[in-house]
Enzyme design. Structure first.
Site, PDB file in Angstrom:
ATOM      1  N   GLY A   8     -27.683  39.382  45.430  1.00  0.00           N
ATOM      2  CA  GLY A   8     -29.000  39.703  45.280  1.00  0.00           C
ATOM      3  C   GLY A   8     -29.235  40.512  44.073  1.00  0.00           C
ATOM      4  O   GLY A   8     -28.642  40.993  43.597  1.00  0.00           O
ATOM      5  N   GLY A   9     -30.498  40.923  44.075  1.00  0.00           N
ATOM      6  CA  GLY A   9     -31.084  41.697  42.925  1.00  0.00           C
ATOM      7  C   GLY A   9     -31.008  42.964  43.527  1.00  0.00           C
ATOM      8  O   GLY A   9     -30.669  43.338  44.523  1.00  0.00           O
ATOM      9  N   ALA A  10     -31.379  43.946  42.569  1.00  0.00           N
ATOM     10  CA  ALA A  10     -31.224  45.532  42.713  1.00  0.00           C
ATOM     11  C   ALA A  10     -32.060  45.879  43.934  1.00  0.00           C
ATOM     12  O   ALA A  10     -33.318  45.240  44.052  1.00  0.00           O
ATOM     13  CB  ALA A  10     -31.418  46.165  41.459  1.00  0.00           C
ATOM     14  N   GLY A  13     -31.229  44.809  49.386  1.00  0.00           N
ATOM     15  CA  GLY A  13     -30.911  45.062  50.804  1.00  0.00           C
ATOM     16  C   GLY A  13     -29.171  44.350  51.047  1.00  0.00           C
ATOM     17  O   GLY A  13     -28.966  44.230  52.011  1.00  0.00           O
ATOM     18  N   LYS A  14     -28.814  44.009  49.936  1.00  0.00           N
ATOM     19  CA  LYS A  14     -27.521  43.327  49.768  1.00  0.00           C
ATOM     20  C   LYS A  14     -26.463  43.967  50.403  1.00  0.00           C
ATOM     21  O   LYS A  14     -25.522  43.656  51.255  1.00  0.00           O
ATOM     22  CB  LYS A  14     -27.092  42.533  48.599  1.00  0.00           C
ATOM     23  CG  LYS A  14     -26.998  43.672  47.429  1.00  0.00           C
ATOM     24  CD  LYS A  14     -26.736  42.850  45.922  1.00  0.00           C
ATOM     25  CE  LYS A  14     -26.362  43.808  44.807  1.00  0.00           C
ATOM     26  NZ  LYS A  14     -27.674  44.803  44.831  1.00  0.00           N
ATOM     27  N   ALA A  35     -18.078  52.371  42.256  1.00  0.00           N
ATOM     28  CA  ALA A  35     -19.039  53.385  41.371  1.00  0.00           C
ATOM     29  C   ALA A  35     -18.348  54.566  40.917  1.00  0.00           C
ATOM     30  O   ALA A  35     -17.342  54.976  41.637  1.00  0.00           O
ATOM     31  CB  ALA A  35     -20.165  53.565  42.289  1.00  0.00           C
ATOM     32  N   HIS A  49     -25.135  55.592  50.066  1.00  0.00           N
ATOM     33  CA  HIS A  49     -24.454  54.520  50.521  1.00  0.00           C
ATOM     34  C   HIS A  49     -23.351  55.142  51.556  1.00  0.00           C
ATOM     35  O   HIS A  49     -23.072  54.484  52.652  1.00  0.00           O
ATOM     36  CB  HIS A  49     -23.763  54.071  49.347  1.00  0.00           C
ATOM     37  CG  HIS A  49     -24.266  52.755  48.607  1.00  0.00           C
ATOM     38  ND1 HIS A  49     -24.318  51.547  49.255  1.00  0.00           N
ATOM     39  CD2 HIS A  49     -25.089  52.813  47.562  1.00  0.00           C
ATOM     40  CE1 HIS A  49     -25.051  50.843  48.341  1.00  0.00           C
ATOM     41  NE2 HIS A  49     -25.525  51.557  47.353  1.00  0.00           N
ATOM     42  N   ARG A  50     -22.749  56.193  51.199  1.00  0.00           N
ATOM     43  CA  ARG A  50     -21.794  56.876  52.209  1.00  0.00           C
ATOM     44  C   ARG A  50     -22.274  57.279  53.418  1.00  0.00           C
ATOM     45  O   ARG A  50     -21.829  56.981  54.620  1.00  0.00           O
ATOM     46  CB  ARG A  50     -21.228  58.329  51.530  1.00  0.00           C
ATOM     47  CG  ARG A  50     -20.157  58.004  50.517  1.00  0.00           C
ATOM     48  CD  ARG A  50     -19.842  59.299  50.139  1.00  0.00           C
ATOM     49  NE  ARG A  50     -18.383  59.080  49.178  1.00  0.00           N
ATOM     50  CZ  ARG A  50     -18.573  60.001  48.087  1.00  0.00           C
ATOM     51  NH1 ARG A  50     -19.403  61.190  47.866  1.00  0.00           N
ATOM     52  NH2 ARG A  50     -17.570  59.759  47.000  1.00  0.00           N
ATOM     53  N   GLU A  51     -23.811  57.838  53.644  1.00  0.00           N
ATOM     54  CA  GLU A  51     -24.344  58.058  54.797  1.00  0.00           C
ATOM     55  C   GLU A  51     -24.727  56.800  55.737  1.00  0.00           C
ATOM     56  O   GLU A  51     -24.720  57.194  56.976  1.00  0.00           O
ATOM     57  CB  GLU A  51     -25.659  58.989  54.439  1.00  0.00           C
ATOM     58  CG  GLU A  51     -25.543  60.242  53.878  1.00  0.00           C
ATOM     59  CD  GLU A  51     -26.730  60.917  53.300  1.00  0.00           C
ATOM     60  OE1 GLU A  51     -27.759  60.021  53.148  1.00  0.00           O
ATOM     61  OE2 GLU A  51     -26.676  62.072  52.944  1.00  0.00           O
TER      62      GLU A  51
END
Length: 197
Positions: A8-10, A13-14, A35, A49-51
């Site tokens: 998906g795009g930036a 929601g992917k 990353a 992302h971690r949360e």
């Protein structure tokens, strides 16, 4: 082993959808984070992302040497492998290559693309050898404007070709648009042109 490809795009929601699929596939999940924190903005993105990931999930931070994954307890102890994301992996490889993309030869770029492709398929192969459910996340980079600089053009082209190769290898594929997942491929279905890809 199964391979699910989510693209998906930036900010589409992917990643959120990939995490939902991982929960659906099993409770024992290892998250491979590609990353590299280079500035405050990236640090904040990694933190978010971690949360949103369950605390029970294992995390391995890497974007290369995937043939060594079988040496990692986090990999061997879990049944689902979620890697996010392939375009970050590609960008890391391009940065690490030290190639001057403004002056390099096409052969240098081709050799780099081959190396990146081999690395990605080493991940698929190690998951296959250890019967893991693999979920791969990537950005669709071909829907925007043509980048006005060489490195951006090479990044878009390499990403697009590698995404196509992952699509062919995948059992399931979803495109996420503004948080809505659209199923593009289901195991056993084959787009005609893919047969000779």
């Amino acid at each position: 082993m199964s391979l699910t490809f989510i693209i998906g795009g930036a900010r589409s929601g992917k990643s959120t959808y990939a995490e939902l699929k991982a929960r659906e596939y099993g409770e024992k999940v290892v998250y491979i984070a590609t990353a590299v924190v280079t500035d405050e903005s990236m640090a904040e993105r990694v933190k978010k992302h971690r949360e949103q990931r369950p605390v029970s999930w294992s995390t391995v931070e890497m974007y290369s040497d995937f043939e060594r994954l079988a040496e990692y307890k986090e990999f061997m102890d879990n049944e689902v492998v979620l890697i996010d994301c392939m375009t970050t992996l590609i960008g890391n490889y391009m940065f690490d290559s030290k190639i001057n993309f403004d002056t390099c030869s096409p052969e240098e770029v081709n050799n780099l693309e081959i190396k990146i492709t081999e690395e990605i398929f080493s991940l698929i192969n190690v998951c296959k050898a250890n019967d893991k459910k693999l979920i791969m996340v990537s950005n669709e980079t071909g829907l925007g404007v043509v980048p006005p600089y060489y490195m951006g053009n090479y990044f878009r082209d390499i990403s697009g070709r590698i995404n196509q190769k992952i699509t062919v290898a995948s059992d399931f594929m979803y495109f996420v648009l503004s948080g809505i997942p659209i199923k593009l491929k289901h195991k056993g279905e084959m787009i005609k042109w893919q047969e000779d890809f």
